[in-house]
Design a protein around this motif. Structure first.
Motif, short mmCIF file in Angstrom:
data_model
loop_
_atom_site.label_atom_id
_atom_site.label_comp_id
_atom_site.label_asym_id
_atom_site.label_seq_id
_atom_site.Cartn_x
_atom_site.Cartn_y
_atom_site.Cartn_z
N SER A 188 35.07 -5.79 7.11
CA SER A 188 36.63 -5.97 6.36
C SER A 188 37.05 -7.29 6.72
O SER A 188 37.77 -7.85 6.00
CB SER A 188 37.27 -4.69 6.84
OG SER A 188 38.70 -4.83 6.28
N ALA A 189 37.11 -7.42 8.20
CA ALA A 189 37.89 -8.71 8.87
C ALA A 189 37.12 -10.06 7.91
O ALA A 189 37.72 -10.97 8.36
CB ALA A 189 37.68 -8.65 10.10
N ARG A 190 36.19 -9.92 7.52
CA ARG A 190 35.54 -10.85 6.98
C ARG A 190 35.26 -11.07 5.39
O ARG A 190 34.67 -11.78 4.48
CB ARG A 190 33.78 -11.04 7.27
CG ARG A 190 33.78 -11.82 8.89
CD ARG A 190 33.27 -10.89 9.81
NE ARG A 190 33.60 -11.43 11.28
CZ ARG A 190 34.39 -10.78 12.00
NH1 ARG A 190 35.18 -9.54 11.91
NH2 ARG A 190 34.47 -11.25 13.27
N ASN A 191 36.04 -10.02 4.80
CA ASN A 191 36.44 -9.86 3.50
C ASN A 191 35.00 -9.43 2.70
O ASN A 191 34.70 -9.95 1.63
CB ASN A 191 37.03 -11.23 2.87
CG ASN A 191 37.82 -10.87 1.84
OD1 ASN A 191 38.46 -9.76 1.58
ND2 ASN A 191 37.66 -11.62 0.70
N VAL A 223 26.68 -3.74 0.57
CA VAL A 223 27.80 -4.65 0.48
C VAL A 223 27.94 -5.70 -0.43
O VAL A 223 26.97 -6.32 -0.79
CB VAL A 223 28.05 -5.21 2.00
CG1 VAL A 223 27.96 -3.98 3.01
CG2 VAL A 223 26.87 -6.05 2.38
N ASP A 224 29.21 -6.19 -0.86
CA ASP A 224 29.32 -7.18 -1.58
C ASP A 224 29.87 -8.48 -0.64
O ASP A 224 30.84 -8.47 -0.28
CB ASP A 224 30.27 -6.65 -2.80
CG ASP A 224 30.47 -7.83 -3.81
OD1 ASP A 224 29.84 -8.89 -3.71
OD2 ASP A 224 31.52 -7.95 -4.84
N ALA A 279 33.23 -12.92 0.83
CA ALA A 279 33.02 -13.29 2.24
C ALA A 279 33.64 -14.47 2.74
O ALA A 279 33.52 -15.61 2.24
CB ALA A 279 31.62 -13.33 2.61
N ALA A 280 34.12 -14.40 3.70
CA ALA A 280 35.02 -15.31 4.41
C ALA A 280 34.00 -16.17 5.50
O ALA A 280 34.38 -17.33 5.88
CB ALA A 280 36.28 -14.84 5.31
N LEU A 307 27.21 -14.21 9.34
CA LEU A 307 27.55 -12.64 9.34
C LEU A 307 26.49 -12.15 10.00
O LEU A 307 26.84 -11.03 10.87
CB LEU A 307 27.90 -12.31 7.83
CG LEU A 307 28.23 -10.76 7.44
CD1 LEU A 307 29.36 -10.21 8.50
CD2 LEU A 307 28.18 -10.61 6.34
N ARG A 308 25.23 -12.47 9.73
CA ARG A 308 24.10 -11.74 10.13
C ARG A 308 23.98 -12.20 11.89
O ARG A 308 23.80 -10.95 12.53
CB ARG A 308 22.62 -12.64 9.77
CG ARG A 308 21.61 -12.08 10.39
CD ARG A 308 20.32 -12.64 9.66
NE ARG A 308 20.51 -14.12 9.65
CZ ARG A 308 19.95 -14.87 8.68
NH1 ARG A 308 19.42 -14.12 7.62
NH2 ARG A 308 20.10 -16.06 8.33
#
Length: 89
Positions: free
Chosen positions: A24-27, A48-49, A53-54, A60-61
């Protein structure tokens, strides 16, 4: 782009909350989630979509992997198309 997040490890309080909070913090939007506990082992698969993403996919990985290490979990993410290709009969 959509991706699959998998989480595996010993069950503990707050696994779902920790992963969802990071996403969530990374949209990153969670589209679907399935989780189960087999004896003391927790497993979760999330669709996830990443369209909004921010952070880049590679970042993210790494963040998910590090979050997993800090909780003694294996957290991985892979693109949906690669996941589908690997799991075709």
């Amino acid at each position: 782009m959509r991706a699959i997040v998998t989480v595996i490890g010993k069950d503990q309080v707050g696994i779902i909350a920790a992963v969802c909070t990071l996403l969530s913090a990374r949209n990153v939007n969670v589209l679907d989630i399935s989780q189960t506990i087999v004896q003391e082992y927790f497993t979760m698969t999330m669709l996830v979509d990443l369209a909004q993403a921010a952070v880049p996919f590679a970042a993210l990985r790494e963040e998910l992997a590090e979050a997993g290490k800090s909780r003694s979990l294996d957290i991985r993410i892979q693109r949906e198309d690669i996941f589908d290709s690997m799991h075709r009969i």
